[in-house]
Scaffold this motif. Structure first.
Motif, PDB file in Angstrom:
ATOM      1  N   LEU A 133      35.626  71.355  20.574  1.00  0.00           N
ATOM      2  CA  LEU A 133      35.518  70.507  19.532  1.00  0.00           C
ATOM      3  C   LEU A 133      34.337  69.244  19.757  1.00  0.00           C
ATOM      4  CD1 LEU A 133      36.115  70.068  15.913  1.00  0.00           C
ATOM      5  CD2 LEU A 133      37.646  68.233  17.035  1.00  0.00           C
ATOM      6  N   LEU A 134      35.154  68.658  20.728  1.00  0.00           N
ATOM      7  CA  LEU A 134      34.227  67.518  21.473  1.00  0.00           C
ATOM      8  C   LEU A 134      32.998  67.502  21.939  1.00  0.00           C
ATOM      9  CD1 LEU A 134      37.445  65.597  23.294  1.00  0.00           C
ATOM     10  CD2 LEU A 134      36.668  65.222  21.045  1.00  0.00           C
ATOM     11  N   GLU A 135      32.851  68.823  22.133  1.00  0.00           N
ATOM     12  CA  GLU A 135      31.435  69.141  22.591  1.00  0.00           C
ATOM     13  C   GLU A 135      30.156  69.134  21.445  1.00  0.00           C
ATOM     14  OE1 GLU A 135      31.631  73.166  24.663  1.00  0.00           O
ATOM     15  OE2 GLU A 135      33.007  72.120  26.345  1.00  0.00           O
ATOM     16  N   HIS A 136      30.739  69.113  20.358  1.00  0.00           N
ATOM     17  CA  HIS A 136      29.658  69.312  19.205  1.00  0.00           C
ATOM     18  C   HIS A 136      29.113  67.953  19.025  1.00  0.00           C
ATOM     19  CE1 HIS A 136      31.661  73.088  18.764  1.00  0.00           C
ATOM     20  NE2 HIS A 136      30.569  73.629  18.283  1.00  0.00           N
ATOM     21  N   ASP A 137      28.109  67.796  18.294  1.00  0.00           N
ATOM     22  CA  ASP A 137      27.368  66.421  18.018  1.00  0.00           C
ATOM     23  C   ASP A 137      27.807  66.098  16.491  1.00  0.00           C
ATOM     24  OD1 ASP A 137      25.613  68.255  17.449  1.00  0.00           O
ATOM     25  OD2 ASP A 137      23.963  67.112  17.875  1.00  0.00           O
ATOM     26  N   ILE A 138      28.307  67.021  15.646  1.00  0.00           N
ATOM     27  CA  ILE A 138      28.494  66.852  14.317  1.00  0.00           C
ATOM     28  C   ILE A 138      29.748  67.229  13.748  1.00  0.00           C
ATOM     29  CG2 ILE A 138      27.810  67.394  12.110  1.00  0.00           C
ATOM     30  CD1 ILE A 138      25.037  67.781  12.993  1.00  0.00           C
ATOM     31  N   LEU A 139      30.709  66.281  13.503  1.00  0.00           N
ATOM     32  CA  LEU A 139      32.095  66.655  12.984  1.00  0.00           C
ATOM     33  C   LEU A 139      32.412  66.126  11.557  1.00  0.00           C
ATOM     34  CD1 LEU A 139      33.948  65.700  16.298  1.00  0.00           C
ATOM     35  CD2 LEU A 139      33.164  68.038  15.434  1.00  0.00           C
ATOM     36  N   HIS A 140      33.252  66.508  10.913  1.00  0.00           N
ATOM     37  CA  HIS A 140      33.861  66.122   9.793  1.00  0.00           C
ATOM     38  C   HIS A 140      35.278  65.542  10.121  1.00  0.00           C
ATOM     39  CE1 HIS A 140      30.800  67.888   7.176  1.00  0.00           C
ATOM     40  NE2 HIS A 140      30.631  68.404   8.251  1.00  0.00           N
TER      41      HIS A 140
END
Length: 525
Positions: free
Chosen positions: A241-248
């Motif tokens: 999860l932390l590797e992505h650059d767009i989260l909700h």
């Protein structure tokens, strides 16, 4: 005889001041009364009205419908339009059933019956008539005895000093010393966290199968399975999860009865974090005692990028994170303002409809851009959405001094102005979304489950629920059958090296090497 000082009569100025004071009190009371009336209408809508926020575009222009639709060049129709019923297209039933397992039962005549009643000749198979039915196989409970055989050498027993002993391999249990099998543990979890069935109802359900398992035992299965095995999957998903650059992100309340130094009625919180629409679906829950901003700061340590949120200020302390506002919340404010207004408030209703129309125009543009690439969406937003935002911003500044600040309409305008910097940031990247509905949809299964099981007994149980919900919701987002996926995890994790990264990667919900039985036929996410 006592002398008394003469009392001066009140002056005109005194009465004017008193009158102004009473007028101000009257206006304050009227404003407060209107606010209470608005809250009453909103509460009635929440209790008895539709929960959908969809608005018919025709309803927004009812006040000028006659002016908009009039056309003197069109003659009145002299032909009556008749509606008709159309038969459903064929093949839809077969399409729904094509991926389900099939069992065929043939009904044939015996050899003695295959005689023609007219001439006595032999009958042949001319054609078939097929009837399809759905067969439901209810859950069954049976005892599985694992018998491990131990072998030794007869010759060595008689003639040698030492006798080699060989034991047949047997799978390790998912919960040593317990009756829980992988399927039993998976079934208990899916019944609670997918079907929202509390443990006391599961206890009664199992009694009808002829087995008595106390709810405390079922709770132990869930806590042990979550903390021992699902925690491994959770940690891997968290790292991804932390590797992505767009989260909700979103959060909701939870009641935990037995927490140290806290009363049973105190509110705890379940936080949710998930990936965006263009990334591998990952949904993670995180149980915390409070709604303090330190919790998202701790959970998102190392994350850099965009975070979709609502208007809660607890996310403001995140460093290296760009917060993206939610237009669904802004639209909801104007929708509630429209609901809260009385029928007599025509001017305010028009203003609320105007604000709602601005929001709907932005959503209409997003609907048109749903299937385009992020680059095309970015360019189209600058061309089509930016002018709407500019006009809406000017409208908000114009209406601010004209409405009561504490009214529902005033609160809607205030929310948009306070959140404006976040609200317009969806223009920065074509991958960003206009709202945070993705997080709200992901947290909804927890909210629905909470209505059934109401609370968690302990903080340990709440944390186990967060882990289990995370694995189940991520599995659902990736098109997996939660029960089959959990059963596979509980079968394989106790019997493998969990430090092997390749083996752990093969068990992730998005892994293409998962057994086919984990996939949902005709999946609809």
């Amino acid at each position: 005889m006592k002398n008394t000082a003469p009392t001066s009569k009140p002056t005109i100025e005194y009465y004017q001041a008193q009158n102004e004071k009473l007028e101000m009190e009257k206006e304050a009371l009227e404003a407060k009364l209107k606010w209470y009336e608005e809250q009453f209408r909103l509460s009635q809508q929440h209790r008895f009205g539709s929960s959908s926020e969809q608005v018919n575009s025709d309803q927004l222009s009812l006040f000028n419908e006659a002016e908009d639709t009039t056309n003197s060049t069109i003659e009145e129709p002299d032909v009556e339009t008749i509606t008709y019923k159309r038969k459903k297209q064929s093949g839809q039933r077969e399409q729904k059933l094509e991926n389900l397992p099939k069992e065929t039962i043939d009904y044939r005549l015996s050899d003695e019956e295959q005689i023609c009643s007219c001439c006595g000749g032999t009958l042949h198979d001319m054609s078939t008539e097929v009837r399809k039915e759905l067969k439901v196989i209810p859950a069954q409970v049976k005892v599985m005895e694992h018998v491990q055989h131990v072998y030794s050498c007869r010759h060595c027993e008689r003639h040698e000093i030492e006798t080699p002993i060989v034991t047949a391999n047997m799978p390790k249990p998912v919960f040593p010393g317990s009756l829980a099998s992988p399927s039993a543990m998976a079934y208990t979890m899916t019944q609670k966290y997918v079907e929202s069935m509390p443990l006391y109802r599961q206890e009664k359900h199992l009694e009808r199968f002829g087995v008595s398992i106390p709810r405390q035992t079922l709770a132990n299965w869930i806590v042990y399975g979550a903390n021992t095995w699902l925690q491994l999957i959770y940690d891997e998903m968290y790292a991804h999860l932390l590797e992505h650059d767009i989260l909700h992100a979103d959060e909701t309340t939870l009641q935990v009865l037995s927490e140290p130094d806290r009363p049973a009625k105190s509110k705890s919180y379940m936080w949710l974090y998930r990936t965006g629409r263009d990334d591998t679906p990952i949904v993670l829950y995180d149980y915390r005692q409070t709604r303090a901003g330190k919790h998202p700061q701790r959970f998102l340590t190392g994350f850099q990028g965009y975070l979709h949120v609502d208007g809660y200020s607890g996310y403001n302390g995140l460093g290296n994170v760009t917060l993206i506002g939610c237009w669904a919340h802004a639209r909801r404010k104007f929708s509630e303002a429209l609901t809260a207004l009385p029928e007599s408030a025509s001017t305010s209703a028009v203003k609320a409809k105007e604000g709602l129309a601005f929001c709907n125009r932005l959503f209409d543009i997003e609907r048109d851009l749903k299937d385009v690439s992020p680059e095309e969406r970015y360019e189209a937003r600058l061309e089509r959405s930016q002018p709407v935002l500019d006009a809406f911003s000017a409208w908000l500044r114009e209406q601010t001094p004209r409405v009561l600040p504490k009214s529902a309409l005033g609160q809607a305008i205030k929310y948009c102005r306070n959140q404006w910097e976040r609200l317009e940031r969806f223009l920065l990247d074509g991958r960003l979304e206009i709202d945070n509905n993705r997080a709200e949809r992901s947290i909804k299964p927890f909210v629905l489950g909470r209505k059934n099981w109401l609370f968690s007994n302990t903080a340990k149980g709440a944390a186990a629920s967060a882990i289990t919900y995370s694995v189940i919701e991520t599995a659902k987002e990736n098109g997996l059958n939660p029960f089959n996926y959990l059963r596979v995890l509980f079968e394989k994790l106790p019997n493998m090296d969990t430090a092997d990264e390749a083996k752990m990667a093969s068990l992730m919900p998005w892994s293409p090497t998962l057994p086919e039985e984990c996939q949902i036929p005709n999946q609809s996410k």
